[in-house]
Design a protein around this motif. Structure first.
Motif, PDB file in Angstrom:
ATOM      1  N   LEU A  59     -15.969  69.364 -27.689  1.00  0.00           N
ATOM      2  CA  LEU A  59     -15.679  69.244 -29.098  1.00  0.00           C
ATOM      3  C   LEU A  59     -15.914  70.079 -29.833  1.00  0.00           C
ATOM      4  O   LEU A  59     -17.254  69.694 -29.836  1.00  0.00           O
ATOM      5  N   THR A  60     -15.649  70.992 -30.583  1.00  0.00           N
ATOM      6  CA  THR A  60     -16.472  71.496 -31.728  1.00  0.00           C
ATOM      7  C   THR A  60     -15.599  71.380 -32.622  1.00  0.00           C
ATOM      8  O   THR A  60     -14.603  70.461 -32.703  1.00  0.00           O
ATOM      9  N   ALA A  61     -15.666  71.739 -34.063  1.00  0.00           N
ATOM     10  CA  ALA A  61     -15.209  71.718 -35.369  1.00  0.00           C
ATOM     11  C   ALA A  61     -13.746  72.156 -35.418  1.00  0.00           C
ATOM     12  O   ALA A  61     -13.174  71.901 -35.947  1.00  0.00           O
ATOM     13  N   ALA A  62     -13.674  73.242 -34.166  1.00  0.00           N
ATOM     14  CA  ALA A  62     -12.884  73.988 -34.383  1.00  0.00           C
ATOM     15  C   ALA A  62     -11.261  73.286 -33.814  1.00  0.00           C
ATOM     16  O   ALA A  62     -10.592  73.694 -34.296  1.00  0.00           O
ATOM     17  N   ASP A  63     -12.032  72.504 -32.876  1.00  0.00           N
ATOM     18  CA  ASP A  63     -10.402  71.715 -32.087  1.00  0.00           C
ATOM     19  C   ASP A  63     -10.038  70.384 -33.616  1.00  0.00           C
ATOM     20  O   ASP A  63      -8.747  70.647 -33.328  1.00  0.00           O
ATOM     21  N   PHE A  64     -10.527  69.851 -34.099  1.00  0.00           N
ATOM     22  CA  PHE A  64     -10.696  69.000 -34.990  1.00  0.00           C
ATOM     23  C   PHE A  64      -9.319  70.297 -36.237  1.00  0.00           C
ATOM     24  O   PHE A  64      -8.589  70.132 -37.636  1.00  0.00           O
ATOM     25  N   ASP A  65     -10.129  71.257 -36.536  1.00  0.00           N
ATOM     26  CA  ASP A  65      -9.252  72.282 -37.641  1.00  0.00           C
ATOM     27  C   ASP A  65      -7.839  72.323 -37.117  1.00  0.00           C
ATOM     28  O   ASP A  65      -7.402  72.171 -37.975  1.00  0.00           O
ATOM     29  N   LEU A  66      -8.278  72.781 -35.560  1.00  0.00           N
ATOM     30  CA  LEU A  66      -6.900  73.065 -35.434  1.00  0.00           C
ATOM     31  C   LEU A  66      -6.284  71.470 -34.984  1.00  0.00           C
ATOM     32  O   LEU A  66      -4.691  71.592 -35.352  1.00  0.00           O
ATOM     33  N   ALA A  67      -6.144  70.851 -34.878  1.00  0.00           N
ATOM     34  CA  ALA A  67      -5.544  69.235 -35.113  1.00  0.00           C
ATOM     35  C   ALA A  67      -5.355  69.314 -36.470  1.00  0.00           C
ATOM     36  O   ALA A  67      -4.218  68.495 -36.958  1.00  0.00           O
ATOM     37  N   ARG A  68      -5.699  69.421 -37.104  1.00  0.00           N
ATOM     38  CA  ARG A  68      -4.853  69.269 -38.272  1.00  0.00           C
ATOM     39  C   ARG A  68      -4.557  70.438 -38.552  1.00  0.00           C
ATOM     40  O   ARG A  68      -3.222  70.036 -39.275  1.00  0.00           O
ATOM     41  N   ARG A  69      -3.980  71.576 -38.320  1.00  0.00           N
ATOM     42  CA  ARG A  69      -2.820  72.249 -38.875  1.00  0.00           C
ATOM     43  C   ARG A  69      -1.700  72.121 -37.966  1.00  0.00           C
ATOM     44  O   ARG A  69      -0.538  72.115 -38.374  1.00  0.00           O
ATOM     45  N   ILE A  70      -1.871  71.562 -36.656  1.00  0.00           N
ATOM     46  CA  ILE A  70      -1.250  71.073 -36.112  1.00  0.00           C
ATOM     47  C   ILE A  70      -0.188  69.815 -36.341  1.00  0.00           C
ATOM     48  O   ILE A  70       1.346  69.773 -36.463  1.00  0.00           O
ATOM     49  N   ASP A  71      -0.805  68.784 -37.179  1.00  0.00           N
ATOM     50  CA  ASP A  71       0.271  68.101 -37.687  1.00  0.00           C
ATOM     51  C   ASP A  71       0.232  68.539 -39.068  1.00  0.00           C
ATOM     52  O   ASP A  71       0.931  67.922 -38.974  1.00  0.00           O
ATOM     53  N   ALA A  72      -0.211  69.630 -39.954  1.00  0.00           N
ATOM     54  CA  ALA A  72       1.280  70.284 -41.084  1.00  0.00           C
ATOM     55  C   ALA A  72       2.001  70.855 -40.268  1.00  0.00           C
ATOM     56  O   ALA A  72       3.338  70.334 -40.658  1.00  0.00           O
ATOM     57  N   ILE A  73       2.151  70.864 -39.452  1.00  0.00           N
ATOM     58  CA  ILE A  73       3.708  72.102 -38.098  1.00  0.00           C
ATOM     59  C   ILE A  73       4.583  71.110 -38.053  1.00  0.00           C
ATOM     60  O   ILE A  73       5.311  71.176 -38.617  1.00  0.00           O
ATOM     61  N   ILE A  74       3.942  70.194 -37.261  1.00  0.00           N
ATOM     62  CA  ILE A  74       4.682  68.478 -36.925  1.00  0.00           C
ATOM     63  C   ILE A  74       5.464  68.535 -38.222  1.00  0.00           C
ATOM     64  O   ILE A  74       6.709  68.470 -38.128  1.00  0.00           O
ATOM     65  N   ALA A  75       4.560  67.742 -39.032  1.00  0.00           N
ATOM     66  CA  ALA A  75       5.748  67.089 -40.198  1.00  0.00           C
ATOM     67  C   ALA A  75       6.319  68.339 -40.950  1.00  0.00           C
ATOM     68  O   ALA A  75       7.375  67.924 -41.320  1.00  0.00           O
ATOM     69  N   ALA A  76       6.251  69.644 -41.169  1.00  0.00           N
ATOM     70  CA  ALA A  76       7.516  70.272 -41.991  1.00  0.00           C
ATOM     71  C   ALA A  76       8.321  70.441 -40.737  1.00  0.00           C
ATOM     72  O   ALA A  76       8.805  70.927 -41.434  1.00  0.00           O
ATOM     73  N   HIS A  77       8.084  70.237 -39.589  1.00  0.00           N
ATOM     74  CA  HIS A  77       9.320  70.577 -38.692  1.00  0.00           C
ATOM     75  C   HIS A  77      10.115  68.877 -38.659  1.00  0.00           C
ATOM     76  O   HIS A  77      11.395  68.575 -37.432  1.00  0.00           O
ATOM     77  N   GLN A  78       9.305  67.855 -39.205  1.00  0.00           N
ATOM     78  CA  GLN A  78       9.920  66.851 -38.594  1.00  0.00           C
ATOM     79  C   GLN A  78      11.953  66.632 -39.352  1.00  0.00           C
ATOM     80  O   GLN A  78      12.042  65.392 -39.459  1.00  0.00           O
ATOM     81  N   SER A  79      12.299  67.213 -40.281  1.00  0.00           N
ATOM     82  CA  SER A  79      13.494  67.539 -40.793  1.00  0.00           C
ATOM     83  C   SER A  79      15.141  67.118 -39.782  1.00  0.00           C
ATOM     84  O   SER A  79      14.194  67.756 -38.818  1.00  0.00           O
ATOM     85  N   LEU A  80      15.442  66.524 -39.969  1.00  0.00           N
ATOM     86  CA  LEU A  80      16.987  66.483 -38.976  1.00  0.00           C
ATOM     87  C   LEU A  80      17.696  67.641 -38.662  1.00  0.00           C
ATOM     88  O   LEU A  80      17.755  68.702 -40.349  1.00  0.00           O
ATOM     89  N   PRO A  81      18.442  68.127 -38.223  1.00  0.00           N
ATOM     90  CA  PRO A  81      19.494  69.866 -37.943  1.00  0.00           C
ATOM     91  C   PRO A  81      20.047  69.410 -38.888  1.00  0.00           C
ATOM     92  O   PRO A  81      20.711  68.076 -39.089  1.00  0.00           O
ATOM     93  N   LEU A  82      20.828  70.019 -39.276  1.00  0.00           N
ATOM     94  CA  LEU A  82      22.181  69.827 -40.210  1.00  0.00           C
ATOM     95  C   LEU A  82      23.514  70.465 -38.978  1.00  0.00           C
ATOM     96  O   LEU A  82      24.313  70.640 -40.006  1.00  0.00           O
ATOM     97  N   ASP A  83      23.721  69.337 -37.933  1.00  0.00           N
ATOM     98  CA  ASP A  83      25.100  69.143 -37.411  1.00  0.00           C
ATOM     99  C   ASP A  83      24.814  67.782 -37.416  1.00  0.00           C
ATOM    100  O   ASP A  83      24.875  67.029 -37.696  1.00  0.00           O
TER     101      ASP A  83
END
Length: 104
Positions: free
Chosen positions: A80-104
Motif C-alpha cells: 500500500l502506498t499513497a496512490a492507493d488511497f488517492d484512487l480509493a477517493r476517486r472511486i468513491d466519487a465516481i460511484i456516488a455519481a453513478h448511484q442515480s436511478l435510470p429513467l426507465d
C-alpha cells in the motif's frame, strides 16, 4: 520516478480512518458498493478512464447487485502506498455519481 514509498501500518490506519467503507485486507484496501448492475457498468468505464489517466488501477469485481474494488500498488511489490488511497477517493466519487436511478 522510481518505486512508490510503501506506507507504514500507522499511516495506513490513519488514511483508512478518512475513507469510510474501505477496509484493509492484507496488503490491499477493498470496498464493496451496493449498486445496480448497469450503473456499476457505467461506473467501471469511468473508473477505467481515470485509472488510465493517473496510471494506477484497481481490481474490480462486478456482480448483479454490487461492485467490489480492491487497490494495491503493483510497482511497490503489491503493497500500500499513497496512490492507493488517492484512487480509493476517486472511486468513491465516481460511484456516488453513478448511484442515480435510470429513467426507465
Amino acid at each position: 520516478m522510481g518505486v512508490p514509498r510503501v506506507l507504514s501500518d500507522e499511516e495506513i490506519d490513519g488514511r483508512l480512518a478518512e475513507l469510510p467503507g474501505w477496509e484493509r485486507v492484507g496488503d490491499e484496501i477493498t470496498r464493496t458498493y451496493e449498486i445496480r448492475y448497469h450503473a456499476a457498468v457505467a461506473a467501471i468505464v469511468t473508473i477505467a478512464d481515470r485509472s488510465r489517466r493517473i496510471q494506477h488501477h484497481a481490481d474490480l469485481d462486478l456482480r448483479i447487485d454490487h461492485l467490489r474494488a480492491s487497490v494495491t500498488t503493483h510497482d511497490a511489490g503489491h503493497r500500500l502506498t499513497a496512490a492507493d488511497f488517492d484512487l480509493a477517493r476517486r472511486i468513491d466519487a465516481i460511484i456516488a455519481a453513478h448511484q442515480s436511478l435510470p429513467l426507465d
